[in-house]
Design a protein around this motif. Structure first.
Motif, PDB file in Angstrom:
ATOM      1  N   ASP A 185       0.813  -1.196  -0.178  1.00 46.64           N
ATOM      2  CA  ASP A 185      -0.037  -0.001  -0.029  1.00 46.64           C
ATOM      3  C   ASP A 185       0.832   1.287  -0.052  1.00 46.64           C
ATOM      4  O   ASP A 185       0.346   2.472   0.090  1.00 46.64           O
ATOM      5  N   GLY A 186       2.277   1.139   0.230  1.00 47.20           N
ATOM      6  CA  GLY A 186       3.012   2.285  -0.128  1.00 47.20           C
ATOM      7  C   GLY A 186       3.448   2.602   1.220  1.00 47.20           C
ATOM      8  O   GLY A 186       4.310   3.743   1.247  1.00 47.20           O
ATOM      9  N   ALA A 187       3.277   2.092   2.285  1.00 42.60           N
ATOM     10  CA  ALA A 187       3.747   2.511   3.762  1.00 42.60           C
ATOM     11  C   ALA A 187       5.176   2.251   3.775  1.00 42.60           C
ATOM     12  O   ALA A 187       5.437   1.062   3.577  1.00 42.60           O
ATOM     13  N   GLY A 188       5.929   3.277   4.455  1.00 42.31           N
ATOM     14  CA  GLY A 188       7.272   3.036   4.516  1.00 42.31           C
ATOM     15  C   GLY A 188       7.458   2.426   5.882  1.00 42.31           C
ATOM     16  O   GLY A 188       6.372   1.871   6.699  1.00 42.31           O
ATOM     17  N   MET A 189       8.690   2.266   6.797  1.00 42.10           N
ATOM     18  CA  MET A 189       9.002   1.767   7.842  1.00 42.10           C
ATOM     19  C   MET A 189       8.227   2.034   8.977  1.00 42.10           C
ATOM     20  O   MET A 189       7.707   1.609   9.848  1.00 42.10           O
ATOM     21  N   LEU A 190       8.335   3.562   9.088  1.00 42.30           N
ATOM     22  CA  LEU A 190       7.813   4.185  10.228  1.00 42.30           C
ATOM     23  C   LEU A 190       6.027   4.346  10.113  1.00 42.30           C
ATOM     24  O   LEU A 190       5.691   4.234  11.042  1.00 42.30           O
ATOM     25  N   ARG A 191       5.765   4.450   9.077  1.00 46.98           N
ATOM     26  CA  ARG A 191       4.132   4.325   8.697  1.00 46.98           C
ATOM     27  C   ARG A 191       3.540   3.039   9.176  1.00 46.98           C
ATOM     28  O   ARG A 191       2.626   2.777   9.874  1.00 46.98           O
ATOM     29  N   THR A 192       4.303   2.034   8.791  1.00 49.61           N
ATOM     30  CA  THR A 192       3.971   0.634   9.120  1.00 49.61           C
ATOM     31  C   THR A 192       4.012   0.396  10.705  1.00 49.61           C
ATOM     32  O   THR A 192       3.050  -0.179  11.220  1.00 49.61           O
TER      33      THR A 192
END
Length: 285
Positions: A185-192
């Motif tokens: 979905d395009g989430a990076g490490m911190l967003r995940t």
């Protein structure tokens, strides 16, 4: 059938009796603490420890509070931010080591674990030297060595291995498919971490907060070596409640109860998550 039911009732009765006996044995020290704390100094001695007070008084509680209040506040300034900071660092470390693998991750995790087995006494002299140097480097005398910030820093650093272990073992139980889906979905490490991992981390957070809060609140060795009289936490102040000619048992008992209340409240509020978070990942980790 009747015989089986009878055996079950006998078995249940024996278990109940054993539980009641264990509860009574466990509560005996608490009984002595309570009844002694309400006695005047003339009645508070080991020979009358089991007796109820002939004269009930709150004088010991008043004196204990006056003597212990500065230490209680210092312990709050130590344990609350210290346990929260330990929780943040342990959570981030555990997340990276369990879900965002990189070359050498297993070696780094092993090195983290080695920190759990270093005794306090083995690092005391270099730790004091480090905090003294930080005072000189920053020009903040009495902040790192001799103050609560330095004591907090020591506990946070010393708690990183166990906090990392708890979070890493808990995050292993989170399905990798959730992490992969967030990446798709395009989430990076911190967003995940913020949107997927952190919302389900309540049990592990409760374990780390209970562990670190209790460790910091009950610490005596670091507190004696790294703080001065104005920054002494509860344990040091509690140790100093003693009379010159006679031991004020009632004051000591009242102070001991006051010192233990915050940790009991933490267990009451977060205890239901403790075993669930502590055992998560025990088979996978």
């Amino acid at each position: 059938m009747t015989a089986v039911i009878g055996r079950k009732r006998v078995s249940s009765g024996v278990r109940l009796a054993l539980l009641i006996a264990f509860v009574v044995i466990f509560l005996i020290p608490i009984y002595v603490l309570l009844v002694t704390s309400f006695k005047p100094l003339t009645e508070a001695d080991p020979g009358q420890a089991w007796n109820l007070p002939r004269t009930w008084t709150f004088e010991a509680w008043r004196v204990a509070w006056e003597k212990l209040a500065p230490g209680l506040w210092n312990s709050v300034l130590l344990a609350v931010p210290g346990s929260l900071l330990s929780c943040v660092l342990g959570s981030l470390n555990g997340y990276v080591l369990s879900k965002w693998r990189f070359p050498g991750a297993d070696l780094l995790f092993t090195l983290f674990l080695f920190g759990m087995f270093i005794p306090y006494q083995g690092v005391m002299i270099p730790l004091v030297q480090l905090l003294v140097n930080l005072n000189e480097l920053t020009g903040l005398q009495g902040v790192f060595y001799g103050g609560i910030p330095g004591l907090t820093l020591a506990h946070v650093v010393y708690g990183i291995p166990i906090c990392t272990l708890i979070f890493r073992n808990y995050y292993v139980t989170i399905p990798d498919e959730l992490i992969e889906a967030s990446r798709v979905d395009g989430a990076g490490m911190l967003r995940t971490y913020w949107s997927v991992v952190l919302p389900v981390s309540t049990p592990a957070i409760a374990v780390v907060i209970i562990w670190q809060f209790t460790s910091m609140w009950n610490d005596f060795l670091f507190a004696v070596f790294l703080t001065g009289p104005t920054s002494w936490p509860t344990t040091v102040m509690l140790n100093n409640i003693a009379g010159a000619q006679a031991t004020p048992y009632s004051q000591q008992m009242a102070a001991a109860i006051l010192a233990s209340v915050p940790t009991m409240l933490i267990y009451v509020l977060l205890g239901r998550f403790f075993m669930r978070g502590l055992m998560a990942g025990a088979l996978k980790g």
